[in-house]
Design a protein around this motif. Structure first.
Motif, PDB file in Angstrom:
ATOM      1  N   GLU A 175       8.548   5.339  -5.597  1.00 56.51           N
ATOM      2  CA  GLU A 175       8.229   4.941  -4.227  1.00 56.51           C
ATOM      3  C   GLU A 175       8.783   3.556  -3.910  1.00 56.51           C
ATOM      4  N   LYS A 215       0.869  -1.170   0.000  1.00 58.57           N
ATOM      5  CA  LYS A 215       0.000   0.000   0.000  1.00 58.57           C
ATOM      6  C   LYS A 215       0.906   1.220   0.000  1.00 58.57           C
ATOM      7  N   SER A 263      -6.865   0.630  -5.193  1.00 60.50           N
ATOM      8  CA  SER A 263      -6.310   1.989  -5.205  1.00 60.50           C
ATOM      9  C   SER A 263      -7.453   2.996  -5.205  1.00 60.50           C
ATOM     10  N   ASP A 316      -2.151  12.415  -2.157  1.00 67.28           N
ATOM     11  CA  ASP A 316      -3.437  12.136  -1.512  1.00 67.28           C
ATOM     12  C   ASP A 316      -4.024  10.804  -1.946  1.00 67.28           C
ATOM     13  N   THR A 317      -3.207   9.957  -2.575  1.00 71.10           N
ATOM     14  CA  THR A 317      -3.711   8.717  -3.162  1.00 71.10           C
ATOM     15  C   THR A 317      -3.015   7.507  -2.566  1.00 71.10           C
ATOM     16  N   SER A 318      -3.788   6.450  -2.295  1.00 72.96           N
ATOM     17  CA  SER A 318      -3.246   5.179  -1.835  1.00 72.96           C
ATOM     18  C   SER A 318      -3.284   4.189  -2.996  1.00 72.96           C
ATOM     19  N   ARG A 363       1.343   5.245  -0.226  1.00 74.70           N
ATOM     20  CA  ARG A 363       0.694   6.550  -0.113  1.00 74.70           C
ATOM     21  C   ARG A 363       1.533   7.563  -0.895  1.00 74.70           C
TER      22      ARG A 363
END
Length: 266
Positions: free
Chosen positions: A82, A4, A60, A9-11, A6
């Motif tokens: 990421e 997951k 998502s 503002d999005t997962s 982050r």
């Protein structure tokens, strides 16, 4: 391994496995990364496979009124950052995932070592098709996803798959039904405004594999073979006994095409 991530503002939900050169799998519409389940482990035997749920799909979030293909491409690049993947990747995208591949080439080409274009198109929607997408977006927002599989499955799967592999039709139906209408509508609007990329094709200078299902009625083999011929050095493979959903309909043949392509270039 499930992640997951982050980002802003999005997962984002991402599944990874394996070691070796990175191979990113980007799903089609209106689906999620599970459309690659049948090829995930075989590919992970030779590669670090990264299967993403795009913004608004699967697990998502990040809902928008409209998500252009450029935003999806930027999301994939941010996911690679990421995950600390600095090595260039092989980007494989099916249908809408192919539209995102074009934008990866245009916006993040330094991240790419190769492209695999599965059951996709280089041309844009005409006005009739674009209007139909916008109407479909409104329909799912007002009525939900219940009617979508009935309308889409005859186009997504070959007749043989629908009759001989009911488990594939069942899995695809369930995958469609679990998508959030907000993500589906946003992607429809984004696809409706995507550009015609035919003028880009002669400029693509990385190894490219173009794969089409023998019975694909959405992006027919002749059309895909035609745009593959405009990409310098591109390989074209037609997968038998498959429609638009090659990774689900004939996963063995897909792996037989993808693995040598990736291995030969290492």
């Amino acid at each position: 391994m499930d992640h997951k991530l982050r980002i802003g503002d999005t997962s984002f939900h991402v599944r990874t496995a394996g070691q070796g050169s990175p191979l990113v799998l980007v799903h089609g519409f209106p689906l999620d990364h599970h459309m690659y389940d049948a090829v995930f482990e075989p590919l992970a035997e030779q590669h670090q496979v990264i299967a993403v749920d795009l913004r608004g799909f699967g697990e998502s979030d990040g809902y928008r009124e409209i998500v252009p293909m450029e935003m999806f491409a930027d999301d994939v690049a941010a996911i690679l950052d990421e995950l600390d993947i600095a090595e260039q990747v092989t980007f494989a995208g099916l249908s809408m995932g192919g539209y995102i591949a074009w934008q990866m080439w245009q916006r993040h080409r330094d991240r790419l070592s190769r492209m695999i274009l599965l059951d996709t198109r280089a041309i844009a929607d005409d006005e009739v098709q674009a209007r139909a997408r916008r109407m479909a977006a409104e329909a799912v927002l007002s009525a939900g996803m219940s009617d979508v599989p009935v309308n889409m499955l005859p186009k997504l799967l070959s007749e043989n798959t629908r009759h001989e592999k009911p488990e594939v039709a069942k899995a695809l139906t369930e995958m469609i039904l679990r998508q959030d209408p907000r993500g589906v509508a946003a992607a429809q609007r984004g696809m409706a405004q995507r550009p015609n990329v035919e003028s880009w094709l002669p400029e693509i200078n990385i190894p490219t594999l173009v794969i089409s299902g023998e019975h694909d009625v959405i992006s027919p083999p002749d059309e895909m073979k035609g745009f593959a011929a405009q990409i310098p050095g591109a390989q074209f493979v037609e997968i038998p006994a498959a429609g638009h959903m090659v990774p689900m309909e004939n996963p063995e043949a897909m792996c037989e095409a993808v693995l040598p392509f990736c291995r030969d270039l290492e």
